[in-house]
Design a protein around this motif. Structure first.
Motif, PDB file in Angstrom:
ATOM      1  N   SER A  52      14.342 -19.265  32.341  1.00 50.24           N
ATOM      2  CA  SER A  52      14.513 -19.400  33.789  1.00 50.24           C
ATOM      3  C   SER A  52      14.217 -18.111  34.530  1.00 50.24           C
ATOM      4  O   SER A  52      14.039 -18.119  35.751  1.00 50.24           O
ATOM      5  CB  SER A  52      15.937 -19.866  34.101  1.00 50.24           C
ATOM      6  OG  SER A  52      16.886 -18.996  33.506  1.00 50.24           O
ATOM      7  N   THR A  53      14.116 -16.984  33.809  1.00 51.29           N
ATOM      8  CA  THR A  53      13.776 -15.706  34.451  1.00 51.29           C
ATOM      9  C   THR A  53      12.285 -15.396  34.342  1.00 51.29           C
ATOM     10  O   THR A  53      11.826 -14.406  34.915  1.00 51.29           O
ATOM     11  CB  THR A  53      14.574 -14.553  33.809  1.00 51.29           C
ATOM     12  OG1 THR A  53      14.139 -14.370  32.445  1.00 51.29           O
ATOM     13  CG2 THR A  53      16.059 -14.841  33.831  1.00 51.29           C
ATOM     14  N   TRP A  54      11.537 -16.223  33.628  1.00 56.60           N
ATOM     15  CA  TRP A  54      10.117 -15.942  33.415  1.00 56.60           C
ATOM     16  C   TRP A  54       9.342 -16.205  34.699  1.00 56.60           C
ATOM     17  O   TRP A  54       9.468 -17.277  35.319  1.00 56.60           O
ATOM     18  CB  TRP A  54       9.558 -16.798  32.285  1.00 56.60           C
ATOM     19  CG  TRP A  54      10.112 -16.438  30.925  1.00 56.60           C
ATOM     20  CD1 TRP A  54      11.106 -15.551  30.644  1.00 56.60           C
ATOM     21  CD2 TRP A  54       9.709 -16.990  29.664  1.00 56.60           C
ATOM     22  NE1 TRP A  54      11.355 -15.499  29.304  1.00 56.60           N
ATOM     23  CE2 TRP A  54      10.512 -16.376  28.670  1.00 56.60           C
ATOM     24  CE3 TRP A  54       8.772 -17.930  29.279  1.00 56.60           C
ATOM     25  CZ2 TRP A  54      10.372 -16.677  27.315  1.00 56.60           C
ATOM     26  CZ3 TRP A  54       8.634 -18.240  27.939  1.00 56.60           C
ATOM     27  CH2 TRP A  54       9.424 -17.614  26.970  1.00 56.60           C
ATOM     28  N   TYR A  55       8.527 -15.266  35.062  1.00 52.72           N
ATOM     29  CA  TYR A  55       7.745 -15.330  36.304  1.00 52.72           C
ATOM     30  C   TYR A  55       6.871 -16.585  36.341  1.00 52.72           C
ATOM     31  O   TYR A  55       6.160 -16.906  35.384  1.00 52.72           O
ATOM     32  CB  TYR A  55       6.857 -14.088  36.416  1.00 52.72           C
ATOM     33  CG  TYR A  55       5.904 -14.107  37.585  1.00 52.72           C
ATOM     34  CD1 TYR A  55       6.338 -13.770  38.855  1.00 52.72           C
ATOM     35  CD2 TYR A  55       4.566 -14.477  37.406  1.00 52.72           C
ATOM     36  CE1 TYR A  55       5.466 -13.791  39.935  1.00 52.72           C
ATOM     37  CE2 TYR A  55       3.696 -14.502  38.477  1.00 52.72           C
ATOM     38  CZ  TYR A  55       4.147 -14.168  39.734  1.00 52.72           C
ATOM     39  OH  TYR A  55       3.289 -14.197  40.799  1.00 52.72           O
ATOM     40  N   GLY A  56       6.953 -17.312  37.456  1.00 56.99           N
ATOM     41  CA  GLY A  56       6.065 -18.450  37.677  1.00 56.99           C
ATOM     42  C   GLY A  56       6.452 -19.740  36.989  1.00 56.99           C
ATOM     43  O   GLY A  56       5.733 -20.730  37.118  1.00 56.99           O
ATOM     44  N   VAL A  57       7.583 -19.758  36.286  1.00 54.74           N
ATOM     45  CA  VAL A  57       8.014 -20.971  35.571  1.00 54.74           C
ATOM     46  C   VAL A  57       9.123 -21.652  36.373  1.00 54.74           C
ATOM     47  O   VAL A  57      10.111 -21.026  36.742  1.00 54.74           O
ATOM     48  CB  VAL A  57       8.527 -20.635  34.155  1.00 54.74           C
ATOM     49  CG1 VAL A  57       9.062 -21.891  33.461  1.00 54.74           C
ATOM     50  CG2 VAL A  57       7.413 -20.018  33.326  1.00 54.74           C
ATOM     51  N   THR A  58       8.961 -22.929  36.636  1.00 53.04           N
ATOM     52  CA  THR A  58       9.968 -23.722  37.348  1.00 53.04           C
ATOM     53  C   THR A  58      10.611 -24.710  36.379  1.00 53.04           C
ATOM     54  O   THR A  58       9.911 -25.399  35.643  1.00 53.04           O
ATOM     55  CB  THR A  58       9.334 -24.497  38.525  1.00 53.04           C
ATOM     56  OG1 THR A  58       8.722 -23.579  39.417  1.00 53.04           O
ATOM     57  CG2 THR A  58      10.391 -25.285  39.285  1.00 53.04           C
ATOM     58  N   ILE A  59      11.945 -24.739  36.418  1.00 54.96           N
ATOM     59  CA  ILE A  59      12.706 -25.606  35.519  1.00 54.96           C
ATOM     60  C   ILE A  59      13.519 -26.594  36.339  1.00 54.96           C
ATOM     61  O   ILE A  59      14.109 -26.241  37.359  1.00 54.96           O
ATOM     62  CB  ILE A  59      13.633 -24.769  34.617  1.00 54.96           C
ATOM     63  CG1 ILE A  59      12.798 -23.899  33.677  1.00 54.96           C
ATOM     64  CG2 ILE A  59      14.556 -25.673  33.810  1.00 54.96           C
ATOM     65  CD1 ILE A  59      13.607 -22.898  32.902  1.00 54.96           C
ATOM     66  N   LYS A  60      13.533 -27.823  35.879  1.00 59.81           N
ATOM     67  CA  LYS A  60      14.319 -28.865  36.541  1.00 59.81           C
ATOM     68  C   LYS A  60      14.873 -29.790  35.464  1.00 59.81           C
ATOM     69  O   LYS A  60      14.121 -30.252  34.600  1.00 59.81           O
ATOM     70  CB  LYS A  60      13.433 -29.645  37.517  1.00 59.81           C
ATOM     71  CG  LYS A  60      14.159 -30.738  38.279  1.00 59.81           C
ATOM     72  CD  LYS A  60      13.188 -31.432  39.230  1.00 59.81           C
ATOM     73  CE  LYS A  60      13.847 -32.570  39.982  1.00 59.81           C
ATOM     74  NZ  LYS A  60      12.875 -33.264  40.876  1.00 59.81           N
TER      75      LYS A  60
END
Length: 284
Positions: A52-60
């Motif tokens: 969830s802290t990785w740049y450009g990655v969206t989690i849902k």
């Protein structure tokens, strides 16, 4: 009250950091990182930190639903593993240095809504499986080195609003199913090698706002049906080999240019007429 709100925000943020992302999805992201020289990205990932802290990655809902790494110095190829991210809705890798081919099984990304691989160095054909992305809203692949024809079943993508493929080496005639995309708003195909006519079925594209076929090898007459598209504002058909005359109502659209070119490369001008009835249909 403010303290309670602050605590809730902290709890929500902490929960997101602890999101239980499947290892299979994490491994797909790591493959992308490795295949595109992640150590030299402008915004790198700390592979030991929560996803969830990785740049450009969206989690849902504990799944990866978005990857946006535009203009981030990705150099390399797209790993086939990326097509295993079944919940992915957005893949945006605009303006990097990605080479090689688009994975053949990209059609596995059934939930994909936006695909933007533009301004890279991709080669080869657009995979036919792309026509299986039935929720796709935007297909943006401009400024690559793609070749071959448009997939014939592109009309299966009923939710498509944007098709932007300019500045490639695509060829062949426009598929008949292309005219079935009734939600299409932008069709940008300039600077390719497309041939053949514009079908009168273009009248089906009632939502079309921008059309650019500039600098291709298309011929025949420009169908009057284009002038009947009430939402069409910008149109550029120049530097093809279209013939006949053009209705004034169409010639007055933004970006319309009457300059054409013959097979030998000689430029000529189409004539404008006030008599729309005199415009013949393109061959079908």
């Amino acid at each position: 009250m403010k303290n309670i709100v602050t605590l809730l925000l902290i709890f929500a943020f902490s929960t997101s950091l602890l999101a239980n992302i499947p290892n299979s999805e994490k491994n797909c992201l790591i493959k992308l990182y490795q295949a595109t020289n992640g150590n030299n990205w402008d915004n790198k990932w700390d592979l030991k930190a929560p996803i969830s802290t990785w740049y450009g990655v969206t989690i849902k809902n504990d799944h990866v639903v978005g990857i946006n790494l535009s203009n981030n110095n990705l150099v390399g190829t797209l790993p086939v593993e990326i097509t295993n991210l079944k919940n992915l809705e957005e893949l945006n890798l605009f303006k990097n240095q990605i080479s090689g081919k688009i994975p053949e099984n990209i059609g596995n990304l059934k939930n994909l809504k936006e695909l933007n691989l533009s301004f890279n160095k991709l080669t080869g054909a657009i995979p036919n499986s792309i026509c299986e992305l039935t929720h796709l809203n935007s297909l943006i692949l401009f400024m690559n080195q793609l070749s071959g024809e448009l997939p014939k079943q592109i009309g299966n993508l009923k939710e498509l609003e944007v098709v932007s493929l300019f500045n490639n080496g695509l060829s062949g005639e426009l598929p008949t199913t292309l005219y079935e995309l009734k939600n299409l708003k932008e069709l940008m195909l300039s600077s390719n090698n497309f041939s053949g006519h514009i079908s009168w079925n273009v009248q089906n594209l009632k939502e079309l706002q921008n059309l650019s076929l500039f600098d291709n090898k298309m011929d025949g007459q420009i169908p009057l049906a284009l002038a009947k598209l009430d939402n069409l504002r910008n149109i550029n058909l120049s530097y093809n080999s279209f013939s006949g005359t053009v209705p004034k109502v169409l010639a007055e659209k933004d970006d319309f240019d009457l300059t054409m070119k013959s097979e030998s490369g000689i430029a000529y001008q189409l004539q404008v007429t006030n008599n729309a009835k005199g415009i013949l249909a393109a061959d079908e």
